[in-house]
Design a protein around this motif. Structure first.
Motif, short mmCIF file in Angstrom:
data_model
loop_
_atom_site.label_atom_id
_atom_site.label_comp_id
_atom_site.label_asym_id
_atom_site.label_seq_id
_atom_site.Cartn_x
_atom_site.Cartn_y
_atom_site.Cartn_z
N VAL A 126 -11.89 1.22 -3.73
CA VAL A 126 -13.07 1.51 -4.56
C VAL A 126 -13.42 0.29 -5.41
N GLY A 127 -14.68 -0.09 -5.38
CA GLY A 127 -15.15 -1.25 -6.12
C GLY A 127 -15.31 -2.49 -5.26
N LYS A 128 -14.73 -2.46 -4.05
CA LYS A 128 -14.88 -3.59 -3.13
C LYS A 128 -16.11 -3.36 -2.25
N ARG A 129 -16.50 -4.39 -1.55
CA ARG A 129 -17.63 -4.29 -0.61
C ARG A 129 -17.13 -4.50 0.81
N ILE A 130 -17.54 -3.58 1.69
CA ILE A 130 -17.21 -3.67 3.10
C ILE A 130 -18.51 -3.50 3.89
N ASN A 131 -18.77 -4.43 4.79
CA ASN A 131 -20.05 -4.44 5.53
C ASN A 131 -21.25 -4.44 4.58
N GLY A 132 -21.07 -5.10 3.44
CA GLY A 132 -22.15 -5.20 2.47
C GLY A 132 -22.36 -3.97 1.62
N VAL A 133 -21.51 -2.96 1.79
CA VAL A 133 -21.67 -1.68 1.07
C VAL A 133 -20.57 -1.55 0.02
N LEU A 134 -20.96 -1.21 -1.20
CA LEU A 134 -19.99 -0.97 -2.25
C LEU A 134 -19.20 0.31 -1.94
N VAL A 135 -17.89 0.19 -1.94
CA VAL A 135 -17.04 1.35 -1.65
C VAL A 135 -16.89 2.19 -2.92
N THR A 136 -17.20 3.47 -2.82
CA THR A 136 -17.02 4.41 -3.92
C THR A 136 -16.23 5.61 -3.42
N GLU A 137 -15.69 6.37 -4.36
CA GLU A 137 -14.93 7.55 -3.96
C GLU A 137 -15.79 8.55 -3.20
N SER A 138 -17.01 8.77 -3.68
CA SER A 138 -17.87 9.74 -3.00
C SER A 138 -18.25 9.26 -1.60
N GLY A 139 -18.43 7.96 -1.44
CA GLY A 139 -18.71 7.42 -0.11
C GLY A 139 -17.54 7.63 0.84
N ILE A 140 -16.34 7.43 0.33
CA ILE A 140 -15.14 7.64 1.14
C ILE A 140 -15.02 9.10 1.55
N LEU A 141 -15.24 10.01 0.60
CA LEU A 141 -15.09 11.45 0.90
C LEU A 141 -16.19 11.93 1.85
N ALA A 142 -17.39 11.41 1.72
CA ALA A 142 -18.47 11.77 2.65
C ALA A 142 -18.13 11.27 4.05
N ALA A 143 -17.63 10.05 4.15
CA ALA A 143 -17.26 9.49 5.44
C ALA A 143 -16.11 10.29 6.07
N ALA A 144 -15.18 10.76 5.22
CA ALA A 144 -14.07 11.57 5.73
C ALA A 144 -14.58 12.91 6.26
N HIS A 145 -15.62 13.45 5.62
CA HIS A 145 -16.21 14.68 6.12
C HIS A 145 -16.86 14.45 7.48
N LEU A 146 -17.47 13.29 7.64
CA LEU A 146 -18.11 12.95 8.91
C LEU A 146 -17.10 12.68 10.02
N ALA A 147 -16.11 11.84 9.73
CA ALA A 147 -15.27 11.29 10.79
C ALA A 147 -13.80 11.69 10.72
N GLY A 148 -13.42 12.34 9.61
CA GLY A 148 -12.01 12.65 9.42
C GLY A 148 -11.33 11.56 8.61
N PRO A 149 -10.34 11.92 7.80
CA PRO A 149 -9.68 10.94 6.93
C PRO A 149 -8.97 9.82 7.69
N GLY A 150 -8.45 10.12 8.87
CA GLY A 150 -7.77 9.10 9.66
C GLY A 150 -8.69 7.96 10.06
N SER A 151 -9.90 8.32 10.49
CA SER A 151 -10.88 7.31 10.87
C SER A 151 -11.34 6.48 9.68
N VAL A 152 -11.40 7.11 8.52
CA VAL A 152 -11.79 6.38 7.32
C VAL A 152 -10.71 5.38 6.92
N LYS A 153 -9.46 5.76 7.06
CA LYS A 153 -8.36 4.83 6.80
C LYS A 153 -8.48 3.60 7.69
N LYS A 154 -8.74 3.83 8.97
CA LYS A 154 -8.87 2.71 9.90
C LYS A 154 -10.04 1.81 9.52
#
Length: 221
Positions: free
Chosen positions: A149-177
């Motif tokens: 959280v607070g870093k940028r990946i692919n030009g996007v600021l990583v936030t907790e809500s972004g991580i949790l939304a992505a986990a809802h989409l793809a599953g937590p394992g895919s988000v870790k990768k």
């Protein structure tokens, strides 16, 4: 010849007299009936100060909809639901994902939901399922949240809500990768939506409401 000239002169004189009369008599129009005096012409809508960005949630997982959700937790889950299904509790997509938040059958089993018919016809249960799944994902991704959280990946600021939304989409394992590869392993669902898409779309919402819980389950009674 003389008669014709006299006729022309008489006609010209008549026209001159008519023009003079026309210009000398100004027509007046009564505009009083068109007056705007006394009319309320200010149509600006008064802001509703009773509505805030944070809408309290009930114990049953239900909230009244408000257009003033902002970046609140309710705003987060309603925006995610709209992206997933348009907010339709009864929908099933072409890949078999169910309900307002488009849950997969295996994910529902993990949080204690097995009766899919009951799930589709029970909005309260769907809201509880969303909370339980998000709490479980937050526990699984707790270290990655602290690290990225607070870093940028692919030009996007990583936030907790972004991580949790992505986990809802793809599953937590895919988000870790995705996070640990710094965006190289960017999962996409069947419709082409990527983890990076959800990281950006759902960045900056307040998800502090969610308590990380490894054993989060839904009470289906």
């Amino acid at each position: 010849m003389v008669k014709n000239i006299a006729s022309y002169l008489g006609l010209a004189l008549t026209i001159c007299i008519l023009l003079q009369v026309s210009f000398s008599s100004e027509e007046t129009v009564d505009l009083s009936r068109y007056s705007t005096d006394g009319l309320v012409l200010n149509y600006t809508v008064k802001p509703d100060v009773s509505i805030t960005d944070n809408v309290e949630t009930s114990n049953e997982g239900y909230e009244a909809f408000s257009p003033y959700l902002g970046k609140s937790f309710v705003g987060f889950k309603e925006a995610l639901a709209f992206s997933e299904s348009g907010g339709n509790y009864a929908t099933i997509n072409t890949y078999g994902y169910l309900g307002k938040y488009q849950f997969g059958k295996e994910t529902l089993k993990l949080i204690g939901v097995r009766n899919l018919h009951n799930f589709l016809n029970n909005p309260k249960l769907q809201e509880k399922a969303f909370i339980a799944n998000a709490q479980r994902n937050k526990w699984i991704l707790r270290r990655d949240i602290n690290r990225f959280v607070g870093k940028r990946i692919n030009g996007v600021l990583v936030t907790e809500s972004g991580i949790l939304a992505a986990a809802h989409l793809a599953g937590p394992g895919s988000v870790k990768k995705y996070l640990r590869s710094y965006g190289l392993d960017n999962f996409a669902d069947g419709y082409g939506t990527t983890i990076s898409n959800y990281m950006k779309r759902f960045s900056g919402y307040d998800t502090s409401f969610l308590i990380a819980n490894k054993k989060a389950k839904v009470n289906t009674l």
